[in-house]
Design a protein around this motif. Structure first.
Motif, PDB file in Angstrom:
ATOM      1  N   UNK A 194      10.503   5.920 -10.151  1.00 56.62           N
ATOM      2  CA  UNK A 194       9.532   5.319  -9.235  1.00 56.62           C
ATOM      3  C   UNK A 194      10.218   4.349  -8.291  1.00 56.62           C
ATOM      4  N   UNK A 195      11.198   3.620  -8.816  1.00 55.12           N
ATOM      5  CA  UNK A 195      11.953   2.685  -7.979  1.00 55.12           C
ATOM      6  C   UNK A 195      12.630   3.427  -6.833  1.00 55.12           C
ATOM      7  N   UNK A 196      13.278   4.546  -7.125  1.00 59.34           N
ATOM      8  CA  UNK A 196      13.948   5.330  -6.090  1.00 59.34           C
ATOM      9  C   UNK A 196      12.941   5.896  -5.090  1.00 59.34           C
ATOM     10  N   UNK A 197      11.809   6.369  -5.592  1.00 57.39           N
ATOM     11  CA  UNK A 197      10.793   6.949  -4.710  1.00 57.39           C
ATOM     12  C   UNK A 197      10.213   5.900  -3.775  1.00 57.39           C
ATOM     13  N   UNK A 198       9.780   4.788  -4.323  1.00 59.28           N
ATOM     14  CA  UNK A 198       9.078   3.795  -3.514  1.00 59.28           C
ATOM     15  C   UNK A 198      10.016   3.008  -2.606  1.00 59.28           C
ATOM     16  N   UNK A 199      11.253   2.803  -3.021  1.00 55.59           N
ATOM     17  CA  UNK A 199      12.166   2.087  -2.109  1.00 55.59           C
ATOM     18  C   UNK A 199      12.490   2.959  -0.905  1.00 55.59           C
ATOM     19  N   UNK A 200      12.538   4.292  -1.090  1.00 61.79           N
ATOM     20  CA  UNK A 200      12.767   5.190   0.040  1.00 61.79           C
ATOM     21  C   UNK A 200      11.563   5.198   0.976  1.00 61.79           C
ATOM     22  N   UNK A 201      10.354   5.289   0.399  1.00 64.73           N
ATOM     23  CA  UNK A 201       9.148   5.315   1.224  1.00 64.73           C
ATOM     24  C   UNK A 201       8.938   3.986   1.946  1.00 64.73           C
ATOM     25  N   UNK A 202       9.330   2.884   1.303  1.00 66.27           N
ATOM     26  CA  UNK A 202       9.172   1.575   1.952  1.00 66.27           C
ATOM     27  C   UNK A 202       9.995   1.485   3.229  1.00 66.27           C
ATOM     28  N   UNK A 203      11.144   2.158   3.248  1.00 66.00           N
ATOM     29  CA  UNK A 203      12.027   2.092   4.408  1.00 66.00           C
ATOM     30  C   UNK A 203      11.505   2.880   5.606  1.00 66.00           C
ATOM     31  N   UNK A 204      10.439   3.660   5.425  1.00 64.38           N
ATOM     32  CA  UNK A 204       9.887   4.420   6.553  1.00 64.38           C
ATOM     33  C   UNK A 204       9.336   3.504   7.640  1.00 64.38           C
ATOM     34  N   UNK A 264       3.181   0.225   8.506  1.00 64.53           N
ATOM     35  CA  UNK A 264       3.606  -1.104   8.080  1.00 64.53           C
ATOM     36  C   UNK A 264       2.870  -1.538   6.814  1.00 64.53           C
ATOM     37  N   UNK A 265       1.578  -1.227   6.731  1.00 58.44           N
ATOM     38  CA  UNK A 265       0.838  -1.561   5.516  1.00 58.44           C
ATOM     39  C   UNK A 265       1.369  -0.819   4.310  1.00 58.44           C
ATOM     40  N   UNK A 266       1.698   0.469   4.488  1.00 62.50           N
ATOM     41  CA  UNK A 266       2.260   1.247   3.380  1.00 62.50           C
ATOM     42  C   UNK A 266       3.620   0.698   2.968  1.00 62.50           C
ATOM     43  N   UNK A 267       4.445   0.302   3.921  1.00 64.41           N
ATOM     44  CA  UNK A 267       5.761  -0.256   3.583  1.00 64.41           C
ATOM     45  C   UNK A 267       5.627  -1.531   2.770  1.00 64.41           C
ATOM     46  N   UNK A 268       4.645  -2.377   3.136  1.00 66.94           N
ATOM     47  CA  UNK A 268       4.419  -3.589   2.341  1.00 66.94           C
ATOM     48  C   UNK A 268       4.015  -3.239   0.914  1.00 66.94           C
ATOM     49  N   UNK A 269       3.120  -2.261   0.785  1.00 68.79           N
ATOM     50  CA  UNK A 269       2.660  -1.879  -0.547  1.00 68.79           C
ATOM     51  C   UNK A 269       3.797  -1.288  -1.373  1.00 68.79           C
ATOM     52  N   UNK A 270       4.589  -0.409  -0.768  1.00 66.41           N
ATOM     53  CA  UNK A 270       5.698   0.204  -1.502  1.00 66.41           C
ATOM     54  C   UNK A 270       6.745  -0.839  -1.888  1.00 66.41           C
ATOM     55  N   UNK A 271       7.007  -1.765  -0.985  1.00 63.94           N
ATOM     56  CA  UNK A 271       7.975  -2.821  -1.300  1.00 63.94           C
ATOM     57  C   UNK A 271       7.497  -3.673  -2.469  1.00 63.94           C
ATOM     58  N   UNK A 272       6.192  -3.932  -2.535  1.00 64.89           N
ATOM     59  CA  UNK A 272       5.651  -4.696  -3.659  1.00 64.89           C
ATOM     60  C   UNK A 272       5.776  -3.912  -4.962  1.00 64.89           C
ATOM     61  N   UNK A 273       5.578  -2.592  -4.905  1.00 63.72           N
ATOM     62  CA  UNK A 273       5.744  -1.765  -6.110  1.00 63.72           C
ATOM     63  C   UNK A 273       7.196  -1.810  -6.584  1.00 63.72           C
ATOM     64  N   UNK A 274       8.138  -1.755  -5.652  1.00 65.97           N
ATOM     65  CA  UNK A 274       9.562  -1.858  -6.015  1.00 65.97           C
ATOM     66  C   UNK A 274       9.817  -3.176  -6.734  1.00 65.97           C
ATOM     67  N   UNK A 275       9.267  -4.250  -6.203  1.00 69.83           N
ATOM     68  CA  UNK A 275       9.466  -5.562  -6.842  1.00 69.83           C
ATOM     69  C   UNK A 275       8.896  -5.577  -8.254  1.00 69.83           C
ATOM     70  N   UNK A 276       7.703  -4.990  -8.411  1.00 67.04           N
ATOM     71  CA  UNK A 276       7.078  -4.968  -9.733  1.00 67.04           C
ATOM     72  C   UNK A 276       7.883  -4.124 -10.718  1.00 67.04           C
TER      73      UNK A 276
END
Length: 426
Positions: A194-204, A264-276
């Motif tokens: 999940x970390x790999x998936x969401x950190x990639x999507x956050x960078x979009x 931008x909203x999705x990137x914020x959400x994905x970045x928060x998931x990476x942090x969690x």
């Protein structure tokens, strides 16, 4: 007889809400294990097509099909376990089987017959191995320039990745089992994927921010220029032209903001998931290596700040354009009010002239009508001998002038009064 509790009618969404918490449970894993994880970008239509293709795959292999509106499904396939999940804008396929850190298995679900539901965004390979060799030997296949290594589960596990693609197009992830229980290894593997998936999507969000930067710079420069024109502009036409320019700039800005708001909203959400996910793994750094948290913070934080900066500039520009347009619109309204007042004054002058003309015409019409009526009375007087008595036409005509004139004047005023009342009612 004692009655049991009554069964109440369920809310239509109760079952979905209760089952959602169990939708993606952790799975127990034991080394050696290899996991292939894919994420494809999919809209609503692609997600339905992906579910249909998965159902067809299950039918061909005699496996249970996903439900009509299912968002996740698990089947045993190709000697391993295939997990399918549908998310808001992407679909993931994760397949794990017994294997080491060597070559890929000969048969996987992602061969020539596999149909991708959309553009590929994430392709990760995770190896879960039990190995007690020194760390340096375990990490010989990774790029030391971008290597992140940490201990997890109190030192009973080791995680590592260089976040680079290997020769097969996979981002390599390594989990070393040094005493992990199966119920510990499963969550670590899932969180890493999940970390790999969401950190990639956050960078979009970063390419979107880079695309919008020149447009925002143009609007900022034009706003500065138009603000200078605002101080010097005079006249209704000049101010209206300037207002049109500001409105066009605001339209361009809002169009870009609307296009980028979701990203931008999705990137914020994905970045928060990476942090969690990083917090949940409770990693411990290893001397001489960068931890996952430190590595991703150093690489992701600037990208996320860039997205936040662009979004902030959009909001700030929107407020400035709104204020400038409001001030200019007030000036245009004042000038328009002055023009309207001048127009009303001109209309009042014309109305007064028309009233005078009307009064003049009214007087002339009274005289003309009275003249004709008196003339008719004179003719009647001349013919009075026909009925047996003789009248002097001159005397009759003279006596009729004043009564006839008064009657005609009264009649004309009455008719005009009725017309005025009817116009007011309209």
């Amino acid at each position: 007889m004692r009655e049991g509790p009554r069964r109440f009618e369920d809310h239509p969404l109760r079952s979905a809400v209760l089952n959602e918490i169990h939708a993606r449970p952790f799975h127990m894993m034991e080394a050696p294990r290899i996991v292939l994880n894919y994420a494809f970008m999919t809209d609503a239509g692609h997600a339905d097509a992906a579910r249909d293709r998965l159902a067809a795959l299950c039918i061909r292999n005699g496996l249970p099909q996903p439900a009509a509106h299912a968002r996740h499904h698990v089947v045993d396939l190709c000697g391993g376990t295939l997990r399918w999940e549908s998310h808001a804008e992407f679909t993931t396929y994760s397949w794990d089987a017994r294997g080491g850190a060597g070559a890929l298995p000969a048969e996987t679900p992602f061969g020539e017959a596999f149909e991708a539901p959309g553009p590929l965004m994430v392709a990760a390979r995770l190896d879960l191995v039990a190995d007690q060799r020194p760390i340096a030997e375990l990490l010989s296949g990774f790029d030391p320039g971008s290597l992140a290594v940490s201990e997890v589960a109190g030192g009973r596990g080791l995680i590592a990745s260089d976040f680079r693609e290997d020769g097969d197009g996979y981002t390599r992830l390594l989990v070393v089992d040094r005493g992990l229980e199966p119920q510990e290894a499963g969550p670590i593997v899932q969180r890493l994927l999940e970390l790999e998936t969401y950190r990639t999507l956050a960078m979009l969000g970063l390419p979107e921010a880079q695309r919008l930067h020149p447009e925002l710079r143009r609007i900022e420069m034009e706003l500065v220029a138009n603000t200078g024109r605002f101080r010097a502009s005079e006249g209704f036409e000049a101010n209206r032209a300037l207002l049109d320019d500001l409105t066009a700039q605001a339209g361009d800005l809002e169009a870009g903001a609307a296009e980028s708001a979701f990203r931008f909203g999705a990137s914020r959400a994905y970045s928060e998931i990476v942090r969690l996910r990083l917090n949940a793994m409770d990693e411990q750094p290893i001397a001489g290596y960068s931890s996952f948290t430190a590595f991703l913070a150093r690489r992701m934080a600037p990208a996320m700040r860039t997205c936040q900066t662009v979004e902030g500039r959009q909001q700030d520009l929107s407020r400035k354009l709104a204020r400038a347009a409001a001030l200019l619109r007030a000036r245009v309204d004042v000038e328009l009010s002055q023009q309207n007042r001048a127009l009303l004054d001109s209309m009042n002058r014309r109305a007064r002239l028309q009233l005078r003309l009307q009064q003049t015409v009214e007087g002339l019409s009274v005289a003309a009508i009275s003249y004709y009526i008196v003339g008719l009375i004179g003719y009647l007087a001349k013919g009075s001998s026909v009925v047996g008595f003789e009248l002097d036409p001159a005397h009759v005509t003279a006596f009729a002038v004043i009564p006839v004139a008064l009657f005609v004047w009264f009649l004309v005023r009455r008719i005009r009064s009725k017309h005025n009342d009817g116009h007011g009612a309209d």
